[in-house]
Structures are given as structure tokens and as C-alpha cells.
Design a protein around this motif. Structure first.
Motif, short mmCIF file in Angstrom:
data_model
loop_
_atom_site.label_atom_id
_atom_site.label_comp_id
_atom_site.label_asym_id
_atom_site.label_seq_id
_atom_site.Cartn_x
_atom_site.Cartn_y
_atom_site.Cartn_z
N THR A 53 0.85 -1.18 0.00
CA THR A 53 0.00 0.00 0.00
C THR A 53 0.89 1.24 0.00
OG1 THR A 53 -1.94 1.04 1.03
CG2 THR A 53 -0.23 0.17 2.52
N TYR A 54 0.29 2.39 0.20
CA TYR A 54 1.08 3.62 0.35
C TYR A 54 0.32 4.57 1.26
CZ TYR A 54 -1.90 6.15 -3.02
OH TYR A 54 -2.96 6.76 -3.66
N TYR A 55 1.05 5.55 1.75
CA TYR A 55 0.46 6.56 2.61
C TYR A 55 0.95 7.92 2.13
CZ TYR A 55 -1.25 8.78 6.86
OH TYR A 55 -1.93 9.57 7.75
N THR A 56 0.04 8.86 2.02
CA THR A 56 0.39 10.22 1.62
C THR A 56 0.29 11.12 2.84
OG1 THR A 56 -0.41 9.86 -0.62
CG2 THR A 56 -0.14 12.15 0.08
N VAL A 57 1.39 11.80 3.14
CA VAL A 57 1.45 12.71 4.28
C VAL A 57 1.31 14.13 3.76
CG1 VAL A 57 2.84 13.52 6.22
CG2 VAL A 57 2.99 11.12 5.50
N PRO A 58 0.28 14.87 4.22
CA PRO A 58 0.17 16.28 3.84
C PRO A 58 1.00 17.14 4.79
CG PRO A 58 -1.74 15.65 5.13
CD PRO A 58 -0.87 14.42 5.01
N PHE A 59 1.55 18.21 4.25
CA PHE A 59 2.32 19.15 5.05
C PHE A 59 1.76 20.55 4.85
CE2 PHE A 59 5.18 15.64 4.24
CZ PHE A 59 5.77 15.43 5.47
N ASN A 60 1.52 21.24 5.95
CA ASN A 60 1.03 22.63 5.91
C ASN A 60 -0.23 22.77 5.07
OD1 ASN A 60 3.36 23.46 7.42
ND2 ASN A 60 4.52 23.36 5.52
N ALA A 61 -1.09 21.77 5.12
CA ALA A 61 -2.34 21.79 4.35
C ALA A 61 -3.40 22.55 5.12
CB ALA A 61 -2.81 20.37 4.08
N PRO A 62 -4.36 23.13 4.40
CA PRO A 62 -5.47 23.78 5.08
C PRO A 62 -6.25 22.77 5.93
CG PRO A 62 -5.51 24.23 2.72
CD PRO A 62 -4.45 23.21 2.96
N SER A 63 -7.00 23.24 6.89
CA SER A 63 -7.73 22.33 7.77
C SER A 63 -8.99 21.76 7.13
CB SER A 63 -8.09 23.04 9.08
OG SER A 63 -8.87 24.18 8.82
N ASP A 64 -9.51 22.40 6.09
CA ASP A 64 -10.73 21.89 5.46
C ASP A 64 -10.39 20.70 4.53
OD1 ASP A 64 -11.03 23.19 2.35
OD2 ASP A 64 -9.60 24.15 3.72
#
Length: 143
Positions: free
Chosen positions: A114-125
Motif C-alpha cells: 500500500t502507500y500513505y500520503t502525508v500532507p504538510f502545511n495543508a489547510p484544515s478543510d
């Protein structure tokens, strides 16, 4: 046939079959991973370099990996990083600390990729988060 030659032939046949076995590993999209494995960590430790590049802007990093029969991620690989910088190293640090338990339908603890995508500094919505994470989506993983 000589026993030594027989053993060598058996080893050669097994070695030839290993790539096919590796390719047959079930590749599961992250949104459907819960059907096989459930993340049991409440928190994970993450290593962030003191002089990380590009981490002050919105971005994402995708890490592919296999969940072994013991629920531990293996064969981690940073697949995509947008924009370029140290997001990949940080994401790999997070994913390496994930721990999984088998779902009720995975009684044999079958490994999956599988894979996992990590968001950085993304908006809260949610819409803003999806926009930041979209460039890091990987293809080839079945729902």
C-alpha cells in the motif's frame, strides 16, 4: 540425478519464482486498507531534520510499503514529493513507525502493499487537504 545437482536445480527454480511471487502481492489503495489491516497507533514519532528544506510551504509526500504478516511496514520507499524538499524523509520517518492489526477479514495476516500520503502545511478543510495531497496520489493500487 546427482543430489548436489538436484539441490542446485531446486534453488534455481525457487529463485526464478520469487519475482513472480513478489509481483502477486496484493496492492491495496489506502482508502480500502481497512479491509485488510487497521492502523493501531494513536500517535507516531517523527524525525524532522533541523535544517529541513522546503517544509514551510504546503506539500505532500507518498511512501509505498508492504505491511508484513506481523503488522510492521517493510520495504519503505519514497515515491513522490511535491514540491521538492525534505518532505519525503519526514514522511518515511512517520510511516516506519506505523503498526497495524489485521482486520476481521484478514485472519491469515496476509501481507499487502500500500502507500500513505502525508500532507504538510495543508489547510484544515477537507477540500484544501485533498488539493494539497492530489499530486502525490499513486496509481496501480486496487480499491
Amino acid at each position: 540425478m546427482n543430489p548436489t545437482v538436484r539441490r542446485l536445480a531446486l534453488v534455481a527454480l525457487l529463485a526464478a519464482g520469487l519475482p513472480a511471487m513478489a509481483q502477486s502481492l496484493n496492492k491495496v489503495d489506502p482508502q480500502h486498507l481497512y479491509e485488510h489491516w487497521i492502523l493501531i497507533n494513536q500517535k507516531v514519532d517523527i524525525d524532522i531534520p533541523n535544517s529541513a528544506r522546503g517544509v514551510n510551504q504546503p506539500g505532500c509526500a507518498s511512501v509505498s510499503y508492504m505491511i508484513g504478516s506481523d503488522g510492521v511496514p517493510r520495504d519503505l520507499k519514497v515515491e513522490k514529493v511535491v514540491p521538492q524538499g525534505d518532505f519525503g524523509q519526514i514522511a518515511m520517518s512517520a510511516v516506519s513507525n506505523f503498526r497495524y492489526g489485521p482486520s476481521l477479514s484478514n485472519k491469515n495476516h496476509d501481507p499487502v502493499a500500500t502507500y500513505y500520503t502525508v500532507p504538510f502545511n495543508a489547510p484544515s478543510d477537507p477540500a484544501g487537504q485533498q488539493k494539497v495531497m492530489a499530486p502525490c496520489r499513486l496509481t496501480g493500487y486496487a480499491p
